[in-house]
Write a protein that holds these residues in place. Structure first.
Motif, PDB file in Angstrom:
ATOM      1  N   THR A  90      -8.318  -3.600   1.862  1.00 11.37           N
ATOM      2  CA  THR A  90      -9.200  -2.478   1.557  1.00 11.37           C
ATOM      3  C   THR A  90     -10.674  -2.850   1.610  1.00 11.37           C
ATOM      4  OG1 THR A  90      -7.527  -1.498   0.150  1.00 11.37           O
ATOM      5  CG2 THR A  90      -9.786  -0.754  -0.176  1.00 11.37           C
ATOM      6  N   GLN A 106       0.836  -1.197   0.000  1.00 12.82           N
ATOM      7  CA  GLN A 106       0.000   0.000   0.000  1.00 12.82           C
ATOM      8  C   GLN A 106       0.866   1.239   0.000  1.00 12.82           C
ATOM      9  OE1 GLN A 106      -2.650   0.236   3.347  1.00 12.82           O
ATOM     10  NE2 GLN A 106      -4.004   1.705   2.361  1.00 12.82           N
ATOM     11  N   SER A 112      -8.206  -0.043   8.451  1.00  9.82           N
ATOM     12  CA  SER A 112      -6.901  -0.339   7.862  1.00  9.82           C
ATOM     13  C   SER A 112      -5.910  -0.936   8.846  1.00  9.82           C
ATOM     14  CB  SER A 112      -6.295   0.948   7.286  1.00  9.82           C
ATOM     15  OG  SER A 112      -6.048   1.882   8.316  1.00  9.82           O
ATOM     16  N   ASN A 119      -7.626   4.512  -1.388  1.00  9.40           N
ATOM     17  CA  ASN A 119      -6.778   3.334  -1.267  1.00  9.40           C
ATOM     18  C   ASN A 119      -6.016   3.091  -2.566  1.00  9.40           C
ATOM     19  OD1 ASN A 119      -7.679   2.509   1.417  1.00  9.40           O
ATOM     20  ND2 ASN A 119      -9.634   2.076   0.408  1.00  9.40           N
TER      21      ASN A 119
END
Length: 256
Positions: free
Chosen positions: A246, A70, A252, A79
């Protein structure tokens, strides 16, 4: 008209952190790892414990090992993930799409966003969508609907329980094809199984380092697919692996 540059290695024309070979007239299929290669290889070998895995075909659907990292942000409003093969070449990406300005404001000031409809595009190395993942608005349990870019539905990923080790089932045309199972209550690692209960893939969360864990939203995973799979199971495995953080989790940092 400017003359073509001489043959050599150049930054990927699609903007990926990768270099491609220019033969003087066109881009060829030759690539070499970009600047993220050492980090990715460390995730695969040291943190996920994967050594000696066979090489794949260079695409999201043909690589036996995928590294999903990420993009680190202090404040996460959208995201975004980069997907690498085990050598450190970026072969795809995942991006949240369709967010309005109001939706981003809600995400900034509250956690309401996690309960609203979420749409992700899984893209190849050239930025072309290969899968579209939609998580309809939810209150307790999540459901992911997986489509091809042309709108053809592949199947669904459906949350089966709320408490304990979280489980999701894969289905297509009303047939159960397998699922994904968290190995602990914090849902950091997952086993992906087929309809017989045999493990066909594994997702391992890798440690981002104390600073990133405390001060950014970045989550990183290594996905190992144990054997070649056929569609629609292959696409559902890929979709679950690329959206586990996600689209399948409520926030998260691992809490459900």
């Amino acid at each position: 008209m400017q003359p073509a540059p001489p043959p050599g290695w150049y930054p990927d024309p699609s903007g990926q952190p990768l270099q491609r070979w220019w033969d003087g007239q066109q881009w060829t299929g030759q690539t070499q790892p970009g600047p993220d290669s050492p980090k990715v290889q460390r995730q695969v070998q040291r943190q996920a414990g994967i050594v000696g895995a066979p090489s794949g075909g260079g695409t999201l659907f043909t690589e036996p090992v995928l590294v999903v990292n990420q993009k680190a942000k202090l404040i996460e409003l959208t995201n975004e993930y980069a997907v690498f093969n085990q050598q450190g070449q970026q072969i795809g990406s995942v991006a949240q799409v369709g967010q309005s300005g109001l939706r981003k404001v809600l995400r900034f000031v509250s956690r309401v966003d996690q309960f609203l409809t979420t749409r992700l595009e899984v893209r190849d190395r050239d930025g072309r969508p290969v899968l579209v993942l939609t998580r309809p608005a939810k209150f307790v349990k999540s459901r992911i609907v997986v489509h091809r870019p042309d709108g053809q539905q592949v199947g669904e990923i459906t949350q089966e329980n709320v408490f304990g080790k979280i489980r999701f089932g894969f289905s297509a045309d009303g047939q159960l094809l397998g699922g994904i199972q968290a190995e602990n209550w914090r849902a950091w690692n997952f086993a992906i199984i087929d309809h017989t209960g045999t493990e066909v893939a594994r997702i391992t969360k890798t440690w981002e380092g104390l600073a990133k864990t405390m001060f950014t939203t970045a989550d990183n995973y290594v996905v190992q697919i144990h054997r070649p799979l056929q569609d629609p199971l292959l696409s559902l495995v890929l979709a679950s692996a690329l959206s586990v953080d996600t689209a399948l989790k409520q926030d998260s940092r691992g809490a459900y």
